[in-house]
Design a protein around this motif. Structure first.
Motif, PDB file in Angstrom:
ATOM      1  N   ARG A  40      30.087  42.137  23.922  1.00 13.17           N
ATOM      2  CA  ARG A  40      29.790  43.563  24.076  1.00 13.17           C
ATOM      3  C   ARG A  40      31.043  44.295  24.555  1.00 13.17           C
ATOM      4  O   ARG A  40      31.906  43.726  25.225  1.00 13.17           O
ATOM      5  CB  ARG A  40      28.634  43.791  25.017  1.00 13.17           C
ATOM      6  N   GLU A  41      31.086  45.557  24.226  1.00  8.86           N
ATOM      7  CA  GLU A  41      32.208  46.414  24.610  1.00  8.86           C
ATOM      8  C   GLU A  41      32.043  46.866  26.062  1.00  8.86           C
ATOM      9  O   GLU A  41      30.941  46.821  26.616  1.00  8.86           O
ATOM     10  CB  GLU A  41      32.273  47.639  23.686  1.00  8.86           C
ATOM     11  N   PRO A  42      33.131  47.341  26.674  1.00 14.63           N
ATOM     12  CA  PRO A  42      33.007  47.901  28.028  1.00 14.63           C
ATOM     13  C   PRO A  42      32.217  49.208  27.983  1.00 14.63           C
ATOM     14  O   PRO A  42      31.934  49.750  26.919  1.00 14.63           O
ATOM     15  CB  PRO A  42      34.456  48.150  28.454  1.00 14.63           C
ATOM     16  N   TRP A  43      31.901  49.710  29.156  1.00 19.66           N
ATOM     17  CA  TRP A  43      31.216  50.993  29.263  1.00 19.66           C
ATOM     18  C   TRP A  43      32.034  52.052  28.535  1.00 19.66           C
ATOM     19  O   TRP A  43      33.270  51.989  28.517  1.00 19.66           O
ATOM     20  CB  TRP A  43      31.091  51.422  30.706  1.00 19.66           C
ATOM     21  N   ALA A  44      31.374  53.043  28.011  1.00 25.80           N
ATOM     22  CA  ALA A  44      32.055  54.176  27.387  1.00 25.80           C
ATOM     23  C   ALA A  44      32.886  54.894  28.451  1.00 25.80           C
ATOM     24  O   ALA A  44      32.463  54.988  29.614  1.00 25.80           O
ATOM     25  CB  ALA A  44      31.033  55.127  26.787  1.00 25.80           C
ATOM     26  N   PRO A  45      34.069  55.418  28.071  1.00 25.60           N
ATOM     27  CA  PRO A  45      34.911  56.113  29.059  1.00 25.60           C
ATOM     28  C   PRO A  45      34.203  57.254  29.782  1.00 25.60           C
ATOM     29  O   PRO A  45      34.459  57.495  30.960  1.00 25.60           O
ATOM     30  CB  PRO A  45      36.083  56.632  28.213  1.00 25.60           C
ATOM     31  N   GLY A  46      33.301  57.952  29.099  1.00 25.34           N
ATOM     32  CA  GLY A  46      32.569  59.047  29.738  1.00 25.34           C
ATOM     33  C   GLY A  46      31.628  58.593  30.834  1.00 25.34           C
ATOM     34  O   GLY A  46      31.252  59.375  31.705  1.00 25.34           O
ATOM     35  N   ILE A  47      31.248  57.335  30.799  1.00 28.17           N
ATOM     36  CA  ILE A  47      30.417  56.754  31.853  1.00 28.17           C
ATOM     37  C   ILE A  47      31.297  56.086  32.900  1.00 28.17           C
ATOM     38  O   ILE A  47      31.115  56.277  34.102  1.00 28.17           O
ATOM     39  CB  ILE A  47      29.416  55.739  31.254  1.00 28.17           C
ATOM     40  N   ALA A  48      32.276  55.306  32.446  1.00 31.26           N
ATOM     41  CA  ALA A  48      33.151  54.568  33.365  1.00 31.26           C
ATOM     42  C   ALA A  48      33.980  55.496  34.246  1.00 31.26           C
ATOM     43  O   ALA A  48      34.109  55.253  35.455  1.00 31.26           O
ATOM     44  CB  ALA A  48      34.060  53.627  32.581  1.00 31.26           C
TER      45      ALA A  48
END
Length: 139
Positions: free
Chosen positions: A16-24
């Protein structure tokens, strides 16, 4: 190795990918403030006022053994932040505590932080082969 390379390896191993930048990004800002760290600081471990040395180690295997001791009480979900001496926002993953050590054992050395207890505790692995712990003050 830069954070993009490490992030690609981690994403592949976790599937899986990391959290989206808008969330992180906002989450990292809030976490930094909780620990008294300037959010835009590159070396958070060097700017956390309550950081204490947990352990120094000579090599990666010894570092993982020390981290295992520190994480022994951790249960459930934790977060892994790949900082790798780059400016935030950094890649962040949520994973089970039991997944962390096997994952780190498969990767080349990189600088990271582990978030425990819903953000109350940060464990940093630094480029100085040192594990540092920051515990947020009650606010």
């Amino acid at each position: 190795m830069d954070d993009a390379d490490v992030a690609t390896l981690i994403a592949g191993r976790l599937g899986r990918e990391p959290w989206a930048p808008g969330i992180a990004g906002p989450w990292l800002d809030a976490l930094a403030h909780r620990h008294g760290i300037a959010p835009d600081r590159v070396l958070w471990w060097d700017g956390a006022p309550a950081t204490q040395v947990h352990a120094c180690y000579d090599d990666g295997m010894q570092g993982l053994a020390r981290l295992e001791e520190l994480l022994a009480p951790a249960q459930g979900e934790i977060q892994l932040i790949v900082s790798e001496e780059c400016a935030p926002p950094w890649p962040v993953w949520s994973l089970q505590a039991s997944e962390l050590l096997p994952l780190l054992g498969e990767l080349p050395f990189f600088e990271y932080a582990v978030v425990l207890e819903g953000g109350a505790t940060l464990v940093f692995d630094t480029h100085h082969n040192t594990l540092l712990v920051s515990r947020a003050r009650n606010r």
